[in-house]
Design a protein around this motif. Structure first.
Motif, PDB file in Angstrom:
ATOM      1  N   GLU A   1      28.333  59.183 -19.754  1.00 34.49           N
ATOM      2  CA  GLU A   1      29.282  60.269 -20.062  1.00 34.49           C
ATOM      3  C   GLU A   1      29.015  61.488 -19.188  1.00 34.49           C
ATOM      4  OE1 GLU A   1      29.868  61.799 -24.179  1.00 34.49           O
ATOM      5  OE2 GLU A   1      29.899  59.632 -24.564  1.00 34.49           O
ATOM      6  N   LEU A   2      27.724  61.800 -18.997  1.00 31.58           N
ATOM      7  CA  LEU A   2      27.370  62.941 -18.148  1.00 31.58           C
ATOM      8  C   LEU A   2      27.677  62.614 -16.684  1.00 31.58           C
ATOM      9  CD1 LEU A   2      23.961  64.119 -19.711  1.00 31.58           C
ATOM     10  CD2 LEU A   2      26.288  64.721 -20.354  1.00 31.58           C
TER      11      LEU A   2
ATOM     12  N   GLN B   1      31.168  63.237 -15.428  1.00 29.97           N
ATOM     13  CA  GLN B   1      31.603  64.633 -15.240  1.00 29.97           C
ATOM     14  C   GLN B   1      31.287  65.144 -13.839  1.00 29.97           C
ATOM     15  OE1 GLN B   1      30.191  67.242 -18.443  1.00 29.97           O
ATOM     16  NE2 GLN B   1      30.060  65.443 -19.762  1.00 29.97           N
TER      17      GLN B   1
ATOM     18  N   ARG C   1      28.730  74.692 -10.785  1.00 32.95           N
ATOM     19  CA  ARG C   1      30.084  74.808 -10.203  1.00 32.95           C
ATOM     20  C   ARG C   1      30.339  76.244  -9.744  1.00 32.95           C
ATOM     21  NH1 ARG C   1      32.066  70.050  -9.519  1.00 32.95           N
ATOM     22  NH2 ARG C   1      32.167  68.597 -11.252  1.00 32.95           N
TER      23      ARG C   1
ATOM     24  N   PHE D   1      23.844  70.394 -20.850  1.00 28.71           N
ATOM     25  CA  PHE D   1      24.403  69.833 -19.623  1.00 28.71           C
ATOM     26  C   PHE D   1      25.699  70.567 -19.237  1.00 28.71           C
ATOM     27  CE2 PHE D   1      26.816  66.877 -17.045  1.00 28.71           C
ATOM     28  CZ  PHE D   1      25.865  66.563 -16.090  1.00 28.71           C
ATOM     29  N   GLY D   2      26.506  70.904 -20.247  1.00 28.94           N
ATOM     30  CA  GLY D   2      27.743  71.659 -19.984  1.00 28.94           C
ATOM     31  C   GLY D   2      27.434  72.988 -19.316  1.00 28.94           C
ATOM     32  N   MET D   3      26.395  73.670 -19.810  1.00 28.44           N
ATOM     33  CA  MET D   3      26.019  74.967 -19.220  1.00 28.44           C
ATOM     34  C   MET D   3      25.517  74.782 -17.785  1.00 28.44           C
ATOM     35  SD  MET D   3      24.040  76.777 -22.347  1.00 28.44           S
ATOM     36  CE  MET D   3      24.941  77.652 -23.605  1.00 28.44           C
TER      37      MET D   3
ATOM     38  N   THR E   1      18.416  66.501 -19.262  1.00 32.75           N
ATOM     39  CA  THR E   1      18.626  66.615 -20.718  1.00 32.75           C
ATOM     40  C   THR E   1      18.095  65.374 -21.436  1.00 32.75           C
ATOM     41  OG1 THR E   1      20.873  65.725 -20.490  1.00 32.75           O
ATOM     42  CG2 THR E   1      20.649  68.117 -20.449  1.00 32.75           C
TER      43      THR E   1
ATOM     44  N   MET F   1      26.349  72.406 -15.706  1.00 30.25           N
ATOM     45  CA  MET F   1      27.500  72.090 -14.846  1.00 30.25           C
ATOM     46  C   MET F   1      28.297  73.357 -14.521  1.00 30.25           C
ATOM     47  SD  MET F   1      27.583  68.938 -13.995  1.00 30.25           S
ATOM     48  CE  MET F   1      29.232  68.375 -13.676  1.00 30.25           C
ATOM     49  N   THR F   2      28.506  74.210 -15.530  1.00 27.53           N
ATOM     50  CA  THR F   2      29.264  75.445 -15.298  1.00 27.53           C
ATOM     51  C   THR F   2      28.570  76.307 -14.250  1.00 27.53           C
ATOM     52  OG1 THR F   2      30.029  75.395 -17.574  1.00 27.53           O
ATOM     53  CG2 THR F   2      30.208  77.508 -16.446  1.00 27.53           C
TER      54      THR F   2
ATOM     55  N   ALA G   1      24.408  67.583 -24.629  1.00 24.59           N
ATOM     56  CA  ALA G   1      25.780  67.829 -24.145  1.00 24.59           C
ATOM     57  C   ALA G   1      25.989  69.323 -23.899  1.00 24.59           C
ATOM     58  CB  ALA G   1      26.789  67.297 -25.161  1.00 24.59           C
ATOM     59  N   THR G   2      25.467  70.169 -24.805  1.00 25.88           N
ATOM     60  CA  THR G   2      25.625  71.625 -24.648  1.00 25.88           C
ATOM     61  C   THR G   2      24.890  72.113 -23.403  1.00 25.88           C
ATOM     62  OG1 THR G   2      25.603  71.770 -27.046  1.00 25.88           O
ATOM     63  CG2 THR G   2      25.327  73.837 -25.851  1.00 25.88           C
TER      64      THR G   2
END
Ligand SMILES: Nc1ncnc2c1ncn2[C@@H]1O[C@H](COP(=O)(O)OP(=O)(O)OP(=O)(O)O)[C@@H](O)[C@H]1O
Length: 244
Positions: free
Chosen positions: A219-220, A223, A205, A197-199, A185, A201-202, A194-195
């Motif tokens: 911050e990333l 996580q 996982r 990276f969140g996707m 990112t 990670m989901t 952030a958006t």
């Protein structure tokens, strides 16, 4: 996410997916020899997400390229899924990369003349999947990444964040065992980063992938499950809470 795409953590035992043993990499820069990686050892288990942090020039990309079988080390061993890369022919290394390794780069590297869905389908078809199955899997991944209304768009008609999400779908489409991401990112503004990276990670996982993700963003990194860095060529484990 449907079963075709999903490999749950439960389905996979927690074995070591990626093993690096005593990796050395030396570059010649004029008269100087630059020892970028010195006897680097690293193990990543199934379902484990490891952040690779460190200053520019520390050797993060070099390590990812070697672990992802894109480059060879000067010394040392890379094993993926128990297979030692040194035992593989060049053809078998390429096959291993295609079938077992996903890569996301800082720049998306999508094929400009193809649509988002075609960019995700083509690598699967190269791996022998029928177009219909590849398309079904591709559309499911694009849906998970919030791109169901963008699947027919070519990269030039997508925003930076959307382009990067297509690149993530492409990397995961072949259901790899390990994912490498080099500043995935890094080209995006902080909110989009952030958006996206969140996707990422989901999805990682949910699929239980082993992952090694280089980032400059503490911050990333926090996580992820573990954080490692390169200090003077040596791989060092960090306490995520010590990152600032
Ligand atoms: N092919 C090469 N030949 C010579 N030197 C190289 C080569 N590839 C990388 N280097 C050098 O190795 C060092 C590590 O580079 P690398 O790209 O791995 O760092 P990095 O930690 O990923 O940096 P960044 O965060 O800026 O991407 C740098 O000093 C770079 O100039």
């Amino acid at each position: 996410m449907n079963d075709q795409v999903k490999k749950t953590v439960g389905e996979r035992s927690k074995k070591v997916v990626l093993r690096l043993e005593k990796i050395d990499r030396i570059f010649n820069q004029g008269p100087d020899q630059l020892e970028i990686l010195k006897s680097v050892d690293l193990e990543i288990h199934q379902g484990e997400i490891v952040a690779l942090v460190g200053p520019s020039g520390a050797g993060k990309s070099t390590l990812l390229q070697i672990a992802g079988l894109l480059e060879k080390p000067d010394r040392g061993l890379v094993s993926i899924g128990g297979k030692r890369s040194t035992d593989l022919s060049d053809l078998a290394r390429t096959e291993m990369r295609r079938k077992h390794i996903g890569f996301v780069y800082q720049y998306h590297h999508l094929l400009p003349e193809f649509s988002a869905i075609e960019n995700v389908v083509i690598p699967q078809m190269i791996n022998g999947l029928k177009r219909s199955e590849a398309t079904e899997r591709g559309l499911e991944l694009l849906r998970c990444l919030g791109l169901e209304n963008r699947s027919e768009h070519r990269p030039a008609r997508l925003s930076g964040g959307e382009q990067q999400r297509v690149a993530i779908a492409r990397a995961l489409a072949n259901v790899p065992d390990v994912l490498f991401a080099d500043e995935p990112t890094g080209n995006l503004d902080p909110h989009t980063a952030a958006t996206v990276f969140g996707m990422l990670m989901t999805l990682v996982r949910e699929t239980g992938l082993a992952s090694l993700i280089a980032t400059h963003n503490p911050e990333l990194a926090r996580q992820m499950d573990r954080v490692v860095t390169l200090r003077d060529g040596h791989l060092v484990e960090l306490d995520p809470d010590s990152l600032s």
